[in-house]
Design a protein around this motif. Structure first.
Motif, PDB file in Angstrom:
ATOM      1  N   ALA A  91      -3.002  -1.879  -3.638  1.00  0.00           N
ATOM      2  CA  ALA A  91      -3.075  -1.981  -2.168  1.00  0.00           C
ATOM      3  C   ALA A  91      -4.272  -2.399  -1.615  1.00  0.00           C
ATOM      4  O   ALA A  91      -5.092  -1.534  -2.041  1.00  0.00           O
ATOM      5  CB  ALA A  91      -2.285  -0.895  -1.363  1.00  0.00           C
TER       6      ALA A  91
ATOM      7  N   ASP B  87      -1.303   9.848  -4.000  1.00  0.00           N
ATOM      8  CA  ASP B  87      -2.511   9.317  -4.314  1.00  0.00           C
ATOM      9  C   ASP B  87      -2.192   8.408  -5.568  1.00  0.00           C
ATOM     10  O   ASP B  87      -2.749   7.424  -6.036  1.00  0.00           O
ATOM     11  CB  ASP B  87      -3.893   9.775  -4.496  1.00  0.00           C
ATOM     12  CG  ASP B  87      -3.847  11.246  -5.125  1.00  0.00           C
ATOM     13  OD1 ASP B  87      -4.615  11.595  -6.518  1.00  0.00           O
ATOM     14  OD2 ASP B  87      -3.025  12.099  -4.560  1.00  0.00           O
TER      15      ASP B  87
ATOM     16  N   LEU C 155      -9.918   0.406   4.377  1.00  0.00           N
ATOM     17  CA  LEU C 155      -9.499   1.779   4.244  1.00  0.00           C
ATOM     18  C   LEU C 155      -9.317   2.264   5.671  1.00  0.00           C
ATOM     19  O   LEU C 155     -10.564   2.293   6.337  1.00  0.00           O
ATOM     20  CB  LEU C 155     -10.141   2.936   3.587  1.00  0.00           C
ATOM     21  CG  LEU C 155      -9.753   4.133   3.550  1.00  0.00           C
ATOM     22  CD1 LEU C 155      -8.289   4.350   3.130  1.00  0.00           C
ATOM     23  CD2 LEU C 155     -10.685   5.040   2.793  1.00  0.00           C
TER      24      LEU C 155
ATOM     25  N   MET D 229     -10.340   3.438  -4.646  1.00  0.00           N
ATOM     26  CA  MET D 229      -9.982   2.083  -4.479  1.00  0.00           C
ATOM     27  C   MET D 229     -10.835   1.009  -5.079  1.00  0.00           C
ATOM     28  O   MET D 229     -10.482  -0.201  -5.714  1.00  0.00           O
ATOM     29  CB  MET D 229      -9.934   1.645  -2.753  1.00  0.00           C
ATOM     30  CG  MET D 229      -8.826   2.449  -2.053  1.00  0.00           C
ATOM     31  SD  MET D 229      -9.004   2.381  -0.458  1.00  0.00           S
ATOM     32  CE  MET D 229      -8.605   0.480   0.051  1.00  0.00           C
TER      33      MET D 229
ATOM     34  N   VAL E 171      -5.142  -0.064   3.230  1.00  0.00           N
ATOM     35  CA  VAL E 171      -4.700   1.180   3.076  1.00  0.00           C
ATOM     36  C   VAL E 171      -4.998   2.116   4.096  1.00  0.00           C
ATOM     37  O   VAL E 171      -5.892   2.038   4.900  1.00  0.00           O
ATOM     38  CB  VAL E 171      -5.270   2.055   1.672  1.00  0.00           C
ATOM     39  CG1 VAL E 171      -4.921   3.352   1.562  1.00  0.00           C
ATOM     40  CG2 VAL E 171      -5.014   0.998   0.343  1.00  0.00           C
TER      41      VAL E 171
ATOM     42  N   ASP F 135      -0.592  -1.789   3.956  1.00  0.00           N
ATOM     43  CA  ASP F 135       0.056  -1.871   2.516  1.00  0.00           C
ATOM     44  C   ASP F 135       0.827  -0.419   2.016  1.00  0.00           C
ATOM     45  O   ASP F 135       1.962  -0.397   1.557  1.00  0.00           O
ATOM     46  CB  ASP F 135      -0.809  -2.470   1.480  1.00  0.00           C
ATOM     47  CG  ASP F 135      -1.288  -3.880   1.768  1.00  0.00           C
ATOM     48  OD1 ASP F 135      -0.452  -4.614   2.702  1.00  0.00           O
ATOM     49  OD2 ASP F 135      -2.182  -4.306   1.348  1.00  0.00           O
ATOM     50  N   LYS F 136      -0.283   0.580   2.181  1.00  0.00           N
ATOM     51  CA  LYS F 136       0.253   1.893   1.696  1.00  0.00           C
ATOM     52  C   LYS F 136      -0.373   3.035   2.718  1.00  0.00           C
ATOM     53  O   LYS F 136      -1.741   2.895   3.026  1.00  0.00           O
ATOM     54  CB  LYS F 136      -0.115   2.128   0.433  1.00  0.00           C
ATOM     55  CG  LYS F 136       0.733   1.763  -0.845  1.00  0.00           C
ATOM     56  CD  LYS F 136       1.845   2.551  -0.887  1.00  0.00           C
ATOM     57  CE  LYS F 136       2.687   2.324  -2.029  1.00  0.00           C
ATOM     58  NZ  LYS F 136       4.032   3.112  -2.133  1.00  0.00           N
ATOM     59  N   THR F 137       0.318   4.014   2.944  1.00  0.00           N
ATOM     60  CA  THR F 137      -0.332   5.295   3.464  1.00  0.00           C
ATOM     61  C   THR F 137      -0.641   6.258   2.289  1.00  0.00           C
ATOM     62  O   THR F 137       0.464   6.640   1.740  1.00  0.00           O
ATOM     63  CB  THR F 137       0.334   5.839   4.534  1.00  0.00           C
ATOM     64  OG1 THR F 137       0.605   4.839   5.775  1.00  0.00           O
ATOM     65  CG2 THR F 137      -0.013   7.046   5.047  1.00  0.00           C
ATOM     66  N   ILE F 138      -1.964   6.691   2.046  1.00  0.00           N
ATOM     67  CA  ILE F 138      -2.381   7.547   0.891  1.00  0.00           C
ATOM     68  C   ILE F 138      -2.930   8.735   1.596  1.00  0.00           C
ATOM     69  O   ILE F 138      -3.761   8.734   2.370  1.00  0.00           O
ATOM     70  CB  ILE F 138      -3.082   6.670  -0.071  1.00  0.00           C
ATOM     71  CG1 ILE F 138      -2.414   5.482  -0.597  1.00  0.00           C
ATOM     72  CG2 ILE F 138      -3.729   7.651  -1.407  1.00  0.00           C
ATOM     73  CD1 ILE F 138      -1.206   5.854  -1.600  1.00  0.00           C
TER      74      ILE F 138
ATOM     75  N   LEU G 262      -1.209   4.584  -5.158  1.00  0.00           N
ATOM     76  CA  LEU G 262      -2.261   3.970  -4.403  1.00  0.00           C
ATOM     77  C   LEU G 262      -1.941   2.240  -5.304  1.00  0.00           C
ATOM     78  O   LEU G 262      -2.116   1.100  -4.437  1.00  0.00           O
ATOM     79  CB  LEU G 262      -3.519   4.325  -4.735  1.00  0.00           C
ATOM     80  CG  LEU G 262      -4.826   3.238  -4.309  1.00  0.00           C
ATOM     81  CD1 LEU G 262      -4.719   3.124  -2.887  1.00  0.00           C
ATOM     82  CD2 LEU G 262      -6.083   3.927  -4.594  1.00  0.00           C
TER      83      LEU G 262
END
Length: 330
Positions: free
Chosen positions: A144, A138, A120, A327, A147, A129-132, A141
């Motif tokens: 991923a 959220d 993270l 996560m 993150v 992979d992702k912006t959360i 998620l």
């Protein structure tokens, strides 16, 4: 029923890393801190944790020995690897990547290469992979492993926009963050990539850019292009604010919006206050944004103005831990 523990490692022991550790030591949270890694000397790291110019002196005892930070008699392993992938992180659920270098994919993946379940990143990353942002997207998620937790300002802005858009429809808007100075600015005039950010941080208000516009477009793509965002860096050391003006599709009144937002702002993401506070009063508030009821208004032409405070270090660090727990639970 016992709570499931999330095993974490801190890579980077700067402003966010130290804030995360202070939260862990002052709250009963289901985390196990397996390791801290930072390239700086251990005596300096211990000193900066114990004596903090923003949060004050640590309430417990701080010491160190070879390979460990000693907190209240407990031993926290401490390493100095400049490449995290050289360590053994098997059994670590999430690495909290707090070096400020996690925007680089090769650096961000080192925690996974070392055996951790996920990484993270404590900042924007175009290669994650992702912006959360908790309270905004959220639900996306998924599985991923790399993150990004976006930025402190995006964590303040995006959940508010989601609430407003769901209730009234956001047509367009403009946000200004009145942001305290950070380590990216010099203490005296010094050549930087940005002319105005080359000026002494504690002596002037500095109009500049913010990544929140780009990140909000990423987190809330259905609002992409509708929200402009700028920043004014101001000569205070902690706590920032957002000043948001939006045009909504539905007609709104001050009273109706105030009642709706107060109902929504019950934590942990959005908070609410009716009190006449100044920025220092919001230090160590855990919310991503604390809305100020008396500052909310609707103009004759229907423009809605919302103002809120956020501790850009403490609140952001709270979200780091909460997202790390999410996560782990996948």
């Amino acid at each position: 029923m016992s709570r499931e523990t999330t095993r974490i490692a801190l890579n980077g022991f700067g402003r966010i890393g130290r804030s995360i550790l202070r939260i862990l030591r002052s709250h009963d949270l289901p985390f196990e801190l397996v390791l801290i890694n930072d390239i700086q000397p251990l005596d300096v790291c211990a000193y900066l944790f114990e004596y903090d110019s923003v949060f004050g002196r640590y309430a417990g005892t701080v010491g160190f020995e070879k390979g460990a930070l000693l907190l209240d008699g407990e031993r926290v392993p401490f390493t100095h690897a400049d490449d995290l992938s050289t360590l053994d992180l098997s059994g670590v659920d999430v690495v909290l990547e707090c070096t400020g270098l996690g925007g680089n994919r090769a650096i961000a993946t080192r925690g996974v290469e070392a055996g951790a379940g996920a990484v993270l990143i404590s900042g924007p990353s175009g290669t994650a992979d992702k912006t959360i942002v908790l309270g905004a997207n959220d639900h996306e998620l998924g599985d991923a492993r790399i993150v990004s937790n976006a930025s402190c300002t995006t964590n303040a802005l995006a959940p508010l926009l989601r609430v407003l858009d769901e209730a009234y429809g956001v047509e367009s808007g403009h946000m200004t963050t009145v942001h305290c100075y950070t380590g990216s600015q010099p203490t005296v005039d010094k050549p930087m990539g940005d002319f105005v950010r080359s000026r002494a941080a504690a002596l002037s208000m500095v109009p500049t850019t913010t990544s929140a516009q780009r990140l909000t477009d990423e987190v809330l793509p259905h609002l992409a292009g509708r929200i402009e965002a700028r920043a004014i860096r101001v000569p205070t050391a902690s706590v920032s604010a957002i000043d948001l003006t939006v045009q909504t599709r539905s007609s709104v009144t001050t009273e109706a919006v105030r009642a709706h937002l107060k109902e929504q702002a019950v934590g942990p993401i959005l908070g609410w206050t009716e009190q006449p506070l100044v920025s220092s009063d919001l230090r160590m508030r855990p919310e991503s944004l604390v809305l100020v009821g008396p500052e909310l208004s609707v103009s004759v032409g229907g423009l809605l103005r919302v103002f809120g405070w956020y501790d850009n270090e403490w609140g952001f660090s709270m979200r780091m831990l909460e997202l790390a727990a999410r996560m782990k639970q996948r």
